[in-house]
Design an enzyme around this catalytic site. Sequence first.
Site, mmCIF file in Angstrom:
data_model
loop_
_atom_site.group_PDB
_atom_site.id
_atom_site.type_symbol
_atom_site.label_atom_id
_atom_site.label_comp_id
_atom_site.label_asym_id
_atom_site.label_seq_id
_atom_site.Cartn_x
_atom_site.Cartn_y
_atom_site.Cartn_z
ATOM 1 N N CYS A 32 46.367 30.149 13.087
ATOM 2 C CA CYS A 32 45.853 29.071 13.923
ATOM 3 C C CYS A 32 45.581 29.570 15.341
ATOM 4 C CB CYS A 32 46.781 27.875 14.030
ATOM 5 S SG CYS A 32 47.195 27.162 12.445
ATOM 6 N N ARG A 58 41.913 34.078 13.734
ATOM 7 C CA ARG A 58 43.272 33.544 13.583
ATOM 8 C C ARG A 58 43.372 32.499 12.479
ATOM 9 N NH1 ARG A 58 46.238 34.817 18.179
ATOM 10 N NH2 ARG A 58 47.806 33.328 17.529
ATOM 11 N N TRP A 105 44.800 27.937 10.105
ATOM 12 C CA TRP A 105 45.145 28.717 8.910
ATOM 13 C C TRP A 105 46.315 27.950 8.297
ATOM 14 C CZ3 TRP A 105 43.108 32.389 6.038
ATOM 15 C CH2 TRP A 105 43.916 33.056 5.110
ATOM 16 N N ASN A 131 49.821 25.324 17.493
ATOM 17 C CA ASN A 131 49.942 26.540 16.681
ATOM 18 C C ASN A 131 51.431 26.833 16.561
ATOM 19 O OD1 ASN A 131 49.732 29.074 15.473
ATOM 20 N ND2 ASN A 131 49.493 30.103 17.440
ATOM 21 N N GLY A 132 51.921 26.904 15.333
ATOM 22 C CA GLY A 132 53.342 27.157 15.114
ATOM 23 C C GLY A 132 53.835 26.317 13.953
ATOM 24 N N GLU A 495 42.560 52.521 -6.292
ATOM 25 C CA GLU A 495 42.388 51.776 -5.043
ATOM 26 C C GLU A 495 41.893 52.702 -3.925
ATOM 27 O OE1 GLU A 495 42.044 48.872 -4.260
ATOM 28 O OE2 GLU A 495 42.517 48.677 -2.148
ATOM 29 N N LYS A 499 38.370 52.037 -1.902
ATOM 30 C CA LYS A 499 38.285 51.958 -0.426
ATOM 31 C C LYS A 499 37.226 52.926 0.085
ATOM 32 C CE LYS A 499 39.841 48.953 0.184
ATOM 33 N NZ LYS A 499 40.562 48.065 -0.663
ATOM 34 N N GLU A 502 33.588 51.692 -0.768
ATOM 35 C CA GLU A 502 33.059 50.503 -0.104
ATOM 36 C C GLU A 502 32.822 50.678 1.390
ATOM 37 O OE1 GLU A 502 37.184 47.845 -0.186
ATOM 38 O OE2 GLU A 502 35.291 46.831 -0.442
ATOM 39 N N HIS A 518 39.597 65.715 -19.972
ATOM 40 C CA HIS A 518 38.799 65.197 -21.083
ATOM 41 C C HIS A 518 37.358 64.900 -20.674
ATOM 42 C CE1 HIS A 518 42.332 65.090 -23.606
ATOM 43 N NE2 HIS A 518 42.990 64.474 -22.636
ATOM 44 N N LYS A 618 33.152 39.365 1.810
ATOM 45 C CA LYS A 618 34.608 39.231 1.704
ATOM 46 C C LYS A 618 34.975 38.387 0.495
ATOM 47 C CE LYS A 618 38.827 39.795 3.167
ATOM 48 N NZ LYS A 618 39.394 41.120 2.846
HETATM 49 C C1 AGP Z 1 38.393 45.023 -1.877
HETATM 50 O O1 AGP Z 1 38.432 45.857 -0.794
HETATM 51 C C2 AGP Z 1 37.149 44.305 -2.107
HETATM 52 N N1 AGP Z 1 36.706 43.653 -0.943
HETATM 53 C C3 AGP Z 1 37.030 43.522 -3.403
HETATM 54 O O2 AGP Z 1 37.166 44.438 -4.430
HETATM 55 C C4 AGP Z 1 37.955 42.328 -3.660
HETATM 56 O O3 AGP Z 1 39.259 42.775 -3.895
HETATM 57 C C5 AGP Z 1 37.422 41.535 -4.880
HETATM 58 O O4 AGP Z 1 36.142 41.034 -4.585
HETATM 59 C C6 AGP Z 1 38.332 40.414 -5.289
HETATM 60 O O5 AGP Z 1 38.454 39.454 -4.290
HETATM 61 P P1 AGP Z 1 39.628 38.394 -4.335
HETATM 62 O O6 AGP Z 1 40.914 39.147 -4.261
HETATM 63 O O7 AGP Z 1 39.392 37.516 -3.138
HETATM 64 O O8 AGP Z 1 39.508 37.635 -5.625
#
Ligand code: AGP
Length: 623
Positions: A32, A58, A105, A131-132, A495, A499, A502, A518, A618
Site C-alpha cells: 500500500c 507498492r 495491496w 498503510n499498515g 529456472e 531467467k 527471458e 543422450h 507479467k
Molecule cells: C517467470 O520469470 C515468467 N515471468 C513466467 O514464466 C511466469 O512464471 C509464468 O507466466 C506464470 O505466471 P504466474 O506464476 O503468474 O501464473
Amino acid sequence: MINNSYINIFKINRFTINRFAINRFTMGKIMCGIVGCVLTNRKAAPILLECISKLEYRGYDSVGISTVDENGIHLKKGSGKIKEVDDKIDLGELPGSTGIAHVRWATHGIPSKENSHPHISNEGNISVVHNGIIENFGEIRESLESEGYIFHSQTDTEVIPILIEKYMDKGFNLEDALKKTLKIIKGSYAIGAISKNNPNEIVAARKDSPLIIGVGDKDYFIASDAPAILNYTKNVIYVDNGEIAILNHDGVIVKDSKDNIVDKKINLIEWDAEMAQKEGYDYFMLKEIHEQDSAIKDTLSERDNINEIITEIGNISRICFVACGTSYHASLTGKYLIESMAGIPTDVILASEFKYSANTLNKDTLVIFISQSGETADTLKALKVAKKTSKTLAIVNVLGSSATREADFVIYTRAGPEIGVAATKTYISQLICIYMFAAILANNKKLLDSLDEVPEYISEILAKEGEISEIASKYINVNDFFFIGRGLSYPTALEGALKLKEITYIHGEGYAAGELKHGPLALIDDNVPVVVIVPPGDNYDKTISNLEEVKARGANVIAIGSCADEFIKTEVTDSFCIDENVNEIIAPLIYVVPLQLLSYYISVKRGLDPDKPKNLAKCVTVE
Ligand code: AGP
C-alpha cells in the site's frame, strides 16, 4: 512551524538510499502507498493522481482519491490498476485543493471497490487513507457496531474514520480526535485524514509504516515514499514513530506522542523520482532479488495455515501440480520433495497441456495450482476443470486473484508486489510454501525448522554480488548456455535457463545433468558455457562426472557449489561458492539466487532492460 534553515543533503548512491529504505521506509511490508496534499490555488485531485501513480510499485489492487472543500468530502475509488480505474471514473476530476490518495495491496479483505481506500466515516465527514495493519480492528469493530456504527468494508482501516468521527461528534477537533483514535488502535500505520470541518487541513500519523512530509513553496504533502512527491518538492521531513503532523495553509507542525512540538529538519533529496521509486536500485528486478530474505520470512508465517489445510484435506492418494513458467519449476521441486519424503505419487503438468491428463484425476487427487498472479489464463482454465473431480489448492501471491476465488484451499506467498517481469522473490516464496507443505506432510520437523536459516544464506550471497557481476562480464557475447543439475538441482537448472532466456535474449537450456550424454552433449564446445549446480549431497559425485564430460568437450564451466569444495574453486573456469552448510535438500532455495544475479548482470551489461523483456508480460491472460 517547521524550521527551513537546516537542510541535509542525501547523495545519490544505492547504498545511501538503501540505508534510508531499510531504516526509515520499510519497517514492515511494502504494501500500500498513501499520499496527501494541501495546495494553494490548485486542484488537488490531478496532482494526487500523478503522485499516487509513482507508488504503484507498492500495490496495484485498487486505487482511490478523496478531496475536501467547503461542500464536504468527495471520493472516487475502484479496484484494479490505476490506469484501468482512471479510464473508467476519471480520478483526477474532483473539486477541492486538499486531499488524500491510496494504492492498495490487499491484506484484509479482497480487492474490491468497497475495500479500496480512502474509507469514509458513517456521516461522510471524515476520509482516511492507511498503510499498515490494525491488529485489534476486530474487537474495535464489534464494539462500534454495538454502538450502532455501520461498516461497509472488510478492512481493518474502516475503524479509523469511524472512531475519528465519533470523537469529533463529541466536540474534539480533527487533530485531537485522531490522537484519541491512536490510543485505541494497535498495530502499524501511516495515516492521512481529512475532515469536512477543516477543508484546508490534513492530519497524519505514523507508527512502523513509512511516512514523509513534503514541504513545497506554499504546498504541503504527505507520502509513503519520496518518489510520489519529487516532481513537486525535494524538501522532505521524515516523520518518526509516534509522531503526528498537521498540514494546512500555514505550514506543517509535527508533534511527538507527548504533544510537544518537534523541531524537525528538512532534508533535501537529490534523487529523481524514478530512482527513488526503486529505492536506489537500477532495476526492480535487482530490488526484488534483494527483497528475497524478507519475502521468505513473511511467507514462513503461512506455516499454521498449511498445517490446517493438510489436516482438512485428509487422505490423498496422488498429488498433481499444475503451473506455467517459473511456477512450473517450483512445482517440479515439489514433486521431488513430496515423492522422496512423503511417498505420495506426484505429477507436474504444464497448465497449457493439462487437458490431456484431466481424465486421470479423481476425488482422492489433490491438484495444486501455483501462480504468482493467480490470473494466468492457462492455469485458471485447468483449475476450473480440476474442480469438477478433485480437491484443489492454489499457492498464489496476489490476494483475491481469480485462482484464490476458484480453489478449495489457498496458501499465500507473502512476497509483496513483484514488478519485474522475471519472477524472483515470488519463486523463492513459492518454494518456501512447497517446502513447508512437503515437510508437514512428511512430518519432517528438522527440514521445517531449517527453513528459518534460508534468509541468512541468501544475505551471504547478496553480500558477494560483485563476484557474479564479474563472472557475467565474461559471457555477455555468447549465443548459447547450458544449465545442468541432478535431483532437486534439476528444476534449479531449468529456472536458471529460463531467467537467462527471458531477460538476456541468450539461448539457455536447462538439462538434467545425467541426460546430457543422450543428445545435447553434441552441442557442447568452447562457445557454449555450462553452469553446473553442484551442492554437497548424494548427487555430488555423479554431477562432478557430468561436469568433467562437458569440460572435456572444451566448455567453460561455471560451477555453483559449496565454499568447502576445493574442486570447484580450482578445476573450473569460474565458480561461485555458497555456505558449506547448505546441502542439496535445501539448495533449491538458495542456489537459484546466483543464477538470478547472473542473468540480471548479463542483461544489464548487454544494455537491456531486465524489468521489461521484449514480447513478455507479467501476467499472461491469454491461452
Ligand atoms: C517467470 O520469470 C515468467 N515471468 C513466467 O514464466 C511466469 O512464471 C509464468 O507466466 C506464470 O505466471 P504466474 O506464476 O503468474 O501464473
